[in-house]
Design a protein around this motif. Structure first.
Motif, PDB file in Angstrom:
ATOM      1  N   ILE A 102      -2.173  -4.322  -4.611  1.00  0.00           N
ATOM      2  CA  ILE A 102      -1.308  -3.643  -3.816  1.00  0.00           C
ATOM      3  C   ILE A 102      -2.767  -4.263  -2.588  1.00  0.00           C
ATOM      4  O   ILE A 102      -1.786  -4.956  -1.416  1.00  0.00           O
ATOM      5  CB  ILE A 102       0.079  -2.672  -3.567  1.00  0.00           C
ATOM      6  N   ASN A 106      -0.833   8.926   1.242  1.00  0.00           N
ATOM      7  CA  ASN A 106      -0.353   8.130   0.173  1.00  0.00           C
ATOM      8  C   ASN A 106       0.276  10.033  -0.435  1.00  0.00           C
ATOM      9  O   ASN A 106      -0.748  10.290  -1.706  1.00  0.00           O
ATOM     10  CB  ASN A 106      -1.249   8.015  -0.585  1.00  0.00           C
ATOM     11  N   LEU A 164      13.231   9.971  -2.677  1.00  0.00           N
ATOM     12  CA  LEU A 164      11.981   8.948  -2.339  1.00  0.00           C
ATOM     13  C   LEU A 164      12.348   7.851  -1.598  1.00  0.00           C
ATOM     14  O   LEU A 164      12.115   7.648  -0.418  1.00  0.00           O
ATOM     15  CB  LEU A 164      10.850   8.384  -3.142  1.00  0.00           C
ATOM     16  N   TYR A 205      -2.184  -7.152  -0.146  1.00  0.00           N
ATOM     17  CA  TYR A 205      -2.215  -7.242   1.031  1.00  0.00           C
ATOM     18  C   TYR A 205      -4.233  -8.247   2.528  1.00  0.00           C
ATOM     19  O   TYR A 205      -3.013  -8.719   3.110  1.00  0.00           O
ATOM     20  CB  TYR A 205      -2.361  -5.857   1.487  1.00  0.00           C
ATOM     21  N   ALA A 239       3.809  -5.187   1.089  1.00  0.00           N
ATOM     22  CA  ALA A 239       3.467  -4.006   0.099  1.00  0.00           C
ATOM     23  C   ALA A 239       3.309  -2.650   0.387  1.00  0.00           C
ATOM     24  O   ALA A 239       3.168  -2.723  -0.721  1.00  0.00           O
ATOM     25  CB  ALA A 239       1.397  -3.476   0.886  1.00  0.00           C
ATOM     26  N   VAL A 253       3.103   9.861  -2.374  1.00  0.00           N
ATOM     27  CA  VAL A 253       3.517   9.989  -3.866  1.00  0.00           C
ATOM     28  C   VAL A 253       2.245  10.055  -5.146  1.00  0.00           C
ATOM     29  O   VAL A 253       2.634  10.893  -5.933  1.00  0.00           O
ATOM     30  CB  VAL A 253       4.475   8.566  -3.474  1.00  0.00           C
ATOM     31  N   PRO A 313       2.836  -8.939   5.701  1.00  0.00           N
ATOM     32  CA  PRO A 313       2.040  -8.421   4.668  1.00  0.00           C
ATOM     33  C   PRO A 313       1.827  -7.168   4.666  1.00  0.00           C
ATOM     34  O   PRO A 313       2.098  -6.684   3.571  1.00  0.00           O
ATOM     35  CB  PRO A 313       0.834  -8.942   5.184  1.00  0.00           C
ATOM     36  N   TYR A 314       2.759  -6.743   5.666  1.00  0.00           N
ATOM     37  CA  TYR A 314       2.720  -4.744   5.243  1.00  0.00           C
ATOM     38  C   TYR A 314       4.038  -4.845   4.915  1.00  0.00           C
ATOM     39  O   TYR A 314       4.522  -3.971   3.423  1.00  0.00           O
ATOM     40  CB  TYR A 314       2.691  -4.081   6.630  1.00  0.00           C
ATOM     41  N   LYS A 341      -1.587   2.464   9.855  1.00  0.00           N
ATOM     42  CA  LYS A 341      -0.623   1.937   8.498  1.00  0.00           C
ATOM     43  C   LYS A 341      -0.849   1.961   7.250  1.00  0.00           C
ATOM     44  O   LYS A 341      -2.384   1.572   7.106  1.00  0.00           O
ATOM     45  CB  LYS A 341       0.282   1.124   8.183  1.00  0.00           C
ATOM     46  N   PRO A 342      -0.706   3.057   6.572  1.00  0.00           N
ATOM     47  CA  PRO A 342      -1.511   3.197   4.845  1.00  0.00           C
ATOM     48  C   PRO A 342      -1.387   2.179   3.761  1.00  0.00           C
ATOM     49  O   PRO A 342       0.361   2.329   3.766  1.00  0.00           O
ATOM     50  CB  PRO A 342      -1.470   4.993   4.077  1.00  0.00           C
ATOM     51  N   ILE A 343      -1.972   1.481   3.538  1.00  0.00           N
ATOM     52  CA  ILE A 343      -1.219   0.855   1.906  1.00  0.00           C
ATOM     53  C   ILE A 343      -2.266   1.701   0.691  1.00  0.00           C
ATOM     54  O   ILE A 343      -3.674   1.576   0.960  1.00  0.00           O
ATOM     55  CB  ILE A 343      -2.287  -0.625   2.651  1.00  0.00           C
ATOM     56  N   CYS A 344      -0.970   1.775   0.326  1.00  0.00           N
ATOM     57  CA  CYS A 344      -1.686   2.421  -1.231  1.00  0.00           C
ATOM     58  C   CYS A 344      -2.034   0.909  -2.843  1.00  0.00           C
ATOM     59  O   CYS A 344      -0.866   0.057  -2.041  1.00  0.00           O
ATOM     60  CB  CYS A 344      -0.876   3.530  -1.219  1.00  0.00           C
ATOM     61  N   GLU A 345      -2.127   1.779  -3.825  1.00  0.00           N
ATOM     62  CA  GLU A 345      -2.234   0.918  -4.985  1.00  0.00           C
ATOM     63  C   GLU A 345      -3.469   0.016  -4.826  1.00  0.00           C
ATOM     64  O   GLU A 345      -3.179  -0.987  -4.609  1.00  0.00           O
ATOM     65  CB  GLU A 345      -1.114   0.765  -5.467  1.00  0.00           C
ATOM     66  N   ARG A 384       5.906  -3.917  -2.682  1.00  0.00           N
ATOM     67  CA  ARG A 384       5.088  -3.691  -3.466  1.00  0.00           C
ATOM     68  C   ARG A 384       5.434  -2.264  -4.300  1.00  0.00           C
ATOM     69  O   ARG A 384       4.809  -1.908  -5.533  1.00  0.00           O
ATOM     70  CB  ARG A 384       4.095  -4.695  -3.884  1.00  0.00           C
ATOM     71  N   PHE A 385       5.352  -1.360  -3.481  1.00  0.00           N
ATOM     72  CA  PHE A 385       4.718  -0.097  -4.021  1.00  0.00           C
ATOM     73  C   PHE A 385       5.992   0.982  -4.808  1.00  0.00           C
ATOM     74  O   PHE A 385       5.790   0.546  -5.323  1.00  0.00           O
ATOM     75  CB  PHE A 385       4.010   0.765  -2.244  1.00  0.00           C
TER      76      PHE A 385
END
Lengths: 231, 231
Positions: free
Chosen positions: A70, A49, B137, A74, B94, A51, B90-91, A63-67, B97-98
């Motif tokens: 969200i 993460n 970014l 997911y 995400a 950011v 879905p990824y 694979k990373p998913i943040c927030e 959305r991020f």
């Protein structure tokens, strides 16, 4: 699903991390819970993460998913065989998303405000009033969302339940530390009943921190926060 | 679909309203565009969005939906026969959305900061730097999202394109009013090319305000904002 395929970077006291844990529980997904140390940030967190450098981060198949919200969406979209978290109707989904965003953008900052504003300060009263007003709006929203069930999501815990419910332990801690009443049986009877149902739900009860344990954690945090900066 | 079934409360200069209009265009939905007057709030707006009292509000079959990104998702979920706005994976959803949340929570407040901070103030330089960092970014994110197409959404405009693209005219106005360069060919070549494709897209070109018209509007707003309060 091997545990190594799903990892959650988090910490037990974080309400945002709790959202991801409840969603994974609803879907019966095994995961490895990697707790970050307070005041430190692991290499894996910084890489996952870059950011925000914040927990929670869900790592699925590397694979990373943040927030947090969200992540919850997911999880709902990937593990479709488990109970649905978002409502199925697009309008109901929009309403759930609206209140969840309200909670994060407007309501929870006021809860945090109560903790951060000094005792006796007029702004503290205002923050308490803002929290109460927010809860009354959510009290009004409850019967429009729940379709007769115990939860905003109806018969089962859904997106908005998770979004609000994750803050219940922190709400109690804020009440105790500041000697105020926030969740009030007289003003928000629906929410008080809902809070009981939520905390005793199978997907929630093992991840909801005990109030006293969280209170201890909050006191440690506050002591750190108020300590003079080291030279 | 009769036009009266879909109404949009909005205003032509609002980037957030533009999001809803682009989404409706993508889905070829006819709608009645009810423009609010600047500085006034219609009864219908106050009734439809009592929490924020802000545009845009989409009214579909007499039910109001608020918050621009929630409206875009609603439009995508209701009019499923048109091209998809959110990615199907879905990824990818995400990630879209991020970045959309990043744009609203972090990046656009800095753009607005440039306009609101007085000339010569050190904070103004910081805001310009924050906007530039955010664009870099997004420049990095572009090739990870677009799968070889012209847009974040691939071959077609999608959720993240709408989330960022709606600010392009305001970005140009901010550049002109503050004599700064924000979208820079040297630093963000992908985004500069993307911006051209976005603005000339069929779903966008009729709702993207001309820079000079928007500049005139911005000057009127600023004059109002800076005028001494009436007694």
């Amino acid at each position: 699903m091997s545990t190594s395929d799903v990892k959650l970077l988090g910490g037990w006291p974080s309400p945002f991390v709790m959202r991801a844990r409840i969603a994974l529980n609803i879907k019966s997904v095994d995961y490895e819970f990697l707790q970050e140390k307070v005041g430190e940030k692991s290499e894996l967190l910084l890489k996952s993460n870059p950011v925000y450098k914040k927990i929670p981060v869900l790592i699925h198949a590397d694979k990373p998913i943040c927030e947090s919200l969200i992540i919850v969406q997911y999880i709902d979209e990937v593990w479709t065989s488990g109970p649905s978290i978002l409502p199925s109707d697009p309008y109901d989904r929009a309403i759930a998303r609206f209140w969840a965003a309200y909670i994060d953008d407007k309501w929870f900052p006021s809860v945090r405000g109560i903790a951060l504003i000094a005792e006796g300060d007029e702004e503290k009263k205002e923050a308490v009033q803002e929290v109460a007003t927010g809860l009354e709006l959510l009290e009004d929203a409850f019967p429009k969302c729940n379709k007769g069930g115990n939860f905003f999501g109806g018969e089962r815990i859904g997106y908005l339940d998770i979004a609000l419910g994750c803050f219940l332990a922190w709400l109690r801690v804020t009440e105790k530390l500041n000697n105020v009443k926030l969740l009030d049986e007289a003003k928000t009877p629906n929410l008080c009943k809902w809070a009981e149902s939520f905390c005793s739900d199978a997907a929630v009860k093992d991840v909801m921190p005990e109030t006293d344990k969280l209170l201890g954690f909050a006191k440690v945090l506050m002591a750190r926060f108020k300590a003079p900066p080291a030279n």
